[in-house]
Scaffold this motif. Structure first.
Motif, PDB file in Angstrom:
ATOM      1  N   SER B  28       0.864  -1.172   0.000  1.00  0.00           N
ATOM      2  CA  SER B  28       0.000   0.000   0.000  1.00  0.00           C
ATOM      3  C   SER B  28       0.897   1.218   0.000  1.00  0.00           C
ATOM      4  N   GLY B  29       0.327   2.388   0.136  1.00  0.00           N
ATOM      5  CA  GLY B  29       1.107   3.611   0.106  1.00  0.00           C
ATOM      6  C   GLY B  29       1.140   4.178  -1.288  1.00  0.00           C
ATOM      7  N   ALA B  30       1.142   5.497  -1.342  1.00  0.00           N
ATOM      8  CA  ALA B  30       1.073   6.148  -2.644  1.00  0.00           C
ATOM      9  C   ALA B  30       2.184   7.167  -2.858  1.00  0.00           C
ATOM     10  N   ASP B  31       2.983   7.435  -1.823  1.00  0.00           N
ATOM     11  CA  ASP B  31       3.956   8.516  -1.925  1.00  0.00           C
ATOM     12  C   ASP B  31       5.333   8.049  -1.501  1.00  0.00           C
ATOM     13  N   ALA B  32       6.312   8.820  -1.921  1.00  0.00           N
ATOM     14  CA  ALA B  32       7.683   8.574  -1.468  1.00  0.00           C
ATOM     15  C   ALA B  32       7.807   8.998  -0.008  1.00  0.00           C
ATOM     16  N   LEU B  33       8.797   8.432   0.672  1.00  0.00           N
ATOM     17  CA  LEU B  33       8.964   8.708   2.092  1.00  0.00           C
ATOM     18  C   LEU B  33       9.158  10.201   2.375  1.00  0.00           C
ATOM     19  N   VAL B  36       5.846  11.760   2.473  1.00  0.00           N
ATOM     20  CA  VAL B  36       5.027  11.317   3.598  1.00  0.00           C
ATOM     21  C   VAL B  36       5.509  11.955   4.899  1.00  0.00           C
ATOM     22  N   ASP B  37       6.816  11.983   5.076  1.00  0.00           N
ATOM     23  CA  ASP B  37       7.387  12.456   6.343  1.00  0.00           C
ATOM     24  C   ASP B  37       8.755  13.064   6.056  1.00  0.00           C
ATOM     25  N   ALA B  40      11.711  12.162   8.238  1.00  0.00           N
ATOM     26  CA  ALA B  40      12.002  10.742   8.441  1.00  0.00           C
ATOM     27  C   ALA B  40      13.486  10.436   8.408  1.00  0.00           C
ATOM     28  N   GLU B 111      14.197   4.839   4.548  1.00  0.00           N
ATOM     29  CA  GLU B 111      14.824   5.786   5.481  1.00  0.00           C
ATOM     30  C   GLU B 111      16.317   5.916   5.194  1.00  0.00           C
ATOM     31  N   GLN B 113      17.963   5.067   2.469  1.00  0.00           N
ATOM     32  CA  GLN B 113      18.197   5.633   1.149  1.00  0.00           C
ATOM     33  C   GLN B 113      18.052   7.164   1.189  1.00  0.00           C
TER      34      GLN B 113
END
Lengths: 502, 127
Positions: B28-33, B36-37, B40, B111, B113
């Motif tokens: 799931s998930g639709a965005d790069a980290l 999203v945060d 992070a 994280e 990367q």
């Protein structure tokens, strides 16, 4: 306390321990990794009584269910009530009689035709029953007498071995506890062939050598020594110690200076209570999910339950039971520090685990919940849920000698730098075909989504494996794994393990 | 209940569980980290504190002079200069291709990367 011949037993035990220690000390390469339990055997063993002990009948059968030790939970074979590491007499008997291809201890009545010795003209009845079965044994475990014409069920414990047999004292053991035999729940001599069922001291070891084709890397994966001391009935002190690995050679610039030896477990336990109830306190791995032998499984390492990390251990107290067939346990603990200087250095925070389930003869189902409250620099707060199950069609039909294990785990955790809560999901499936005694083939599938909000970071890892337990104490395993990430190219590798166990 | 019927019921229960849980086991998930945060990863990552542990976690078991198989592929990631020199390979094999570490080993997390990428974008300081 010490039985006749204990001096000889002690000498042999010390000799074996010294040999094991010498083997460990010769493993000077960089990385050793611990391995874990094999709930596969739990799922598979329920189909026949003589997997875990000798004749089930012509024996003293306690009328009260709570006094029976026929549990399919981890406590039936391991000193640790949640599995892994040191094996008690039932586990040692299983390893000697059920697992190997060759040199297996004779089994009373089941599965002898699945052994290589029989296939090549060996004696199909070479098992050592105390008397010939009067009729074809049922494949379903029964409390009714099956051995001997008119065999009577005894009203007091008795050794079912032939008259004149020496006192059972085989195994990596020494001595007898004070009050031996005084507990209804003590393991009973004679029930496990010539194995000492109730020793004062019990040793164990697991040594694994790994070969990873991608490196190629040849390295000692695991080098563990286990010890349990059972000085009196209802009390045991247990410890597990292992060599600790690292990525670099010792003495290199990247040597982090961590000690060679890691004290993993140290706990005391009051046990041998009805329904295999117990209370223990000390340092141990919390009882969440399924303790499988692959520490890299996504249901283990990402949830902070991999044996290679000291922070996976906790200091706490646990109470539980492993009856026939329900089980449950509750643990309260404080976390250990991820950079602890000693095994008993605690970190700020607290935690708890609750697990419960049902281990039946042909299937099992359980669930776990765990909460941890820790400082962000010590892996932060987590809340985890897991469902575990197994199914052994082999119990229902000999024509289908397969066993299936599965688990799904979901958890929330904090991102390491921001502290923002995130969620992860992992799954584990394993299907094992036991072609012959000591010969098994597996299919496996792991899944992990490490961050449910991030796109394309999930991974699938299917694989196949072959495992051969050649003789008691020696297993060879080869895995072919395929890693299929959501983004990027798939990769494959071959991984071979040589496992010596005591 | 007969054993056969009991067995069939158990097969059905387990099978339904596996199918149901298998449907859950999808990404799931639709965005790069970073979207999203943004917090992070460290905002100012340094080599010693942040980058070196990442290289040790994923790379230096094989790519180091003291690596057990010998310096795999002829290059290492033990020092800051090694990482700067090998950055092109990291981009290709880790960030884009996601082929390293190889085989069934754990790939580098989002994280880590992001930490590496920020370190390089900020000048790849060897501190």
């Amino acid at each position: 306390m010490a039985a006749p011949g204990a001096a000889k037993s002690l000498f042999l035990t010390l000799l074996l321990s010294l040999l094991a220690l010498l083997a460990l000390l010769t493993l000077l390469a960089a990385g050793v990794r611990p391995a874990e339990a094999t709930p596969l055997y739990m799922a598979r063993s329920g189909r026949t009584c003589d997997n875990c002990h000798s004749l089930p009948n012509s024996w003293f059968n306690p009328p009260e269910t709570t006094l029976r030790k026929c549990t399919l939970g981890c406590a039936s074979c391991h000193v640790d009530p949640n599995g892994g590491g040191l094996r008690n007499v039932s586990g040692r008997y299983y390893g000697a009689s059920t697992l190997p291809m060759f040199a297996a201890t004779g089994r009373p009545y089941k599965d002898v035709r699945r052994e290589l010795a029989w296939l090549f003209g060996g004696d199909a009845t070479r098992g050592e029953p105390s008397s010939e079965p009067s009729s074809e044994p049922s494949s379903e475990p029964s409390s009714e007498p099956t051995s001997g014409q008119g065999a009577e069920v005894a009203t007091t414990p008795m050794d079912p071995r032939p008259a004149g047999s020496p006192e059972p004292n085989d195994g990596p053991v020494w001595g007898r506890p004070i009050g031996r035999g005084s507990s209804d729940m003590a393991w009973l001599d004679g029930r496990y062939g010539d194995q000492n069922a109730d020793p004062f001291v019990l040793f164990g070891a697991d040594v694994r050598l790994g070969v990873w084709q991608q490196g190629p890397l040849v390295f000692p994966m695991q080098a563990d020594l286990d010890l349990a001391v059972h000085p009196v009935e209802h009390f045991t002190l247990a410890t597990a110690t292992g060599l600790r690995g690292r990525a670099s050679s010792r003495g290199s610039d990247r040597d982090d200076g961590a000690p060679w030896v890691d004290l993993r477990d140290l706990w005391v336990m009051a046990h041998e209570l009805p329904a295999l109830a117990y209370v223990r306190a000390g340092r141990f791995l919390p009882a969440f999910g399924t303790r499988i032998s692959d520490h890299t499984a996504y249901t283990r390492r990402p949830f902070g339950l991999s044996q290679e990390f000291p922070s996976s251990r906790v200091l706490g107290a646990e109470v539980g039971f492993n009856a026939n067939y329900p089980y449950a346990n509750v643990t309260a603990f404080v976390p250990t520090a991820s950079d602890a200087a000693n095994p008993f250095e605690v970190a700020e925070g607290w935690g708890g685990v609750a697990s419960a389930g049902w281990c039946d003869l042909g299937w099992s189902l359980g669930g776990s919940a765990m909460v941890r409250r820790r400082a962000l620099d010590n892996d932060g707060d987590t809340f985890d849920l897991s469902a575990q199950w197994s199914f052994n069609p082999w119990f229902y039909t000999d024509a289908l000698p397969v066993t299936y294990l599965g688990e799904v785990a979901f958890g929330t955790l904090q991102r390491r730098w921001s502290g923002v809560e995130m969620a992860q999901l992992a799954a584990y499936h394993r299907l094992v075909w036991t072609a012959l005694a000591g010969v098994q083939f597996e299919g496996r599938y792991d899944f992990w989504d490490p961050d449910r909000e991030v796109v394309d970071d999930d991974v699938h890892r299917p694989g196949v494996a072959t495992e051969l337990t050649i003789v008691p104490g020696l297993t060879v395993r080869a895995d072919v794994r395929l890693l299929v990430p959501a983004r990027g190219q798939a990769g494959a590798d071959l991984f071979v393990q040589l496992h010596g166990w005591l | 209940m007969s054993r056969r019927r009991c067995a069939l019921r158990q097969i059905a229960v387990v099978g339904a569980s596996v199918v149901g849980l298998g449907l859950v086991a999808c990404g799931s998930g639709a965005d790069a980290l970073e979207d999203v945060d943004p917090e992070a990863a460290p905002q100012l990552p340094g080599y010693t504190e942040h980058v070196a542990p990442i290289m040790d976690r994923y790379c230096t078991a094989c790519h180091a002079e003291d690596a057990q198989p010998g310096m795999t592929a002829g290059f290492g990631f033990e020092t800051c200069d090694d990482v700067r020199r090998g950055w092109g390979g990291i981009v290709i094999t880790v960030f884009r291709g996601n082929t390293m570490p190889p085989g069934g080993a754990y790939r580098m997390s989002s994280e880590d990367q992001l930490t590496l990428q920020r370190w390089f974008d900020q000048g790849a300081r060897c501190d």
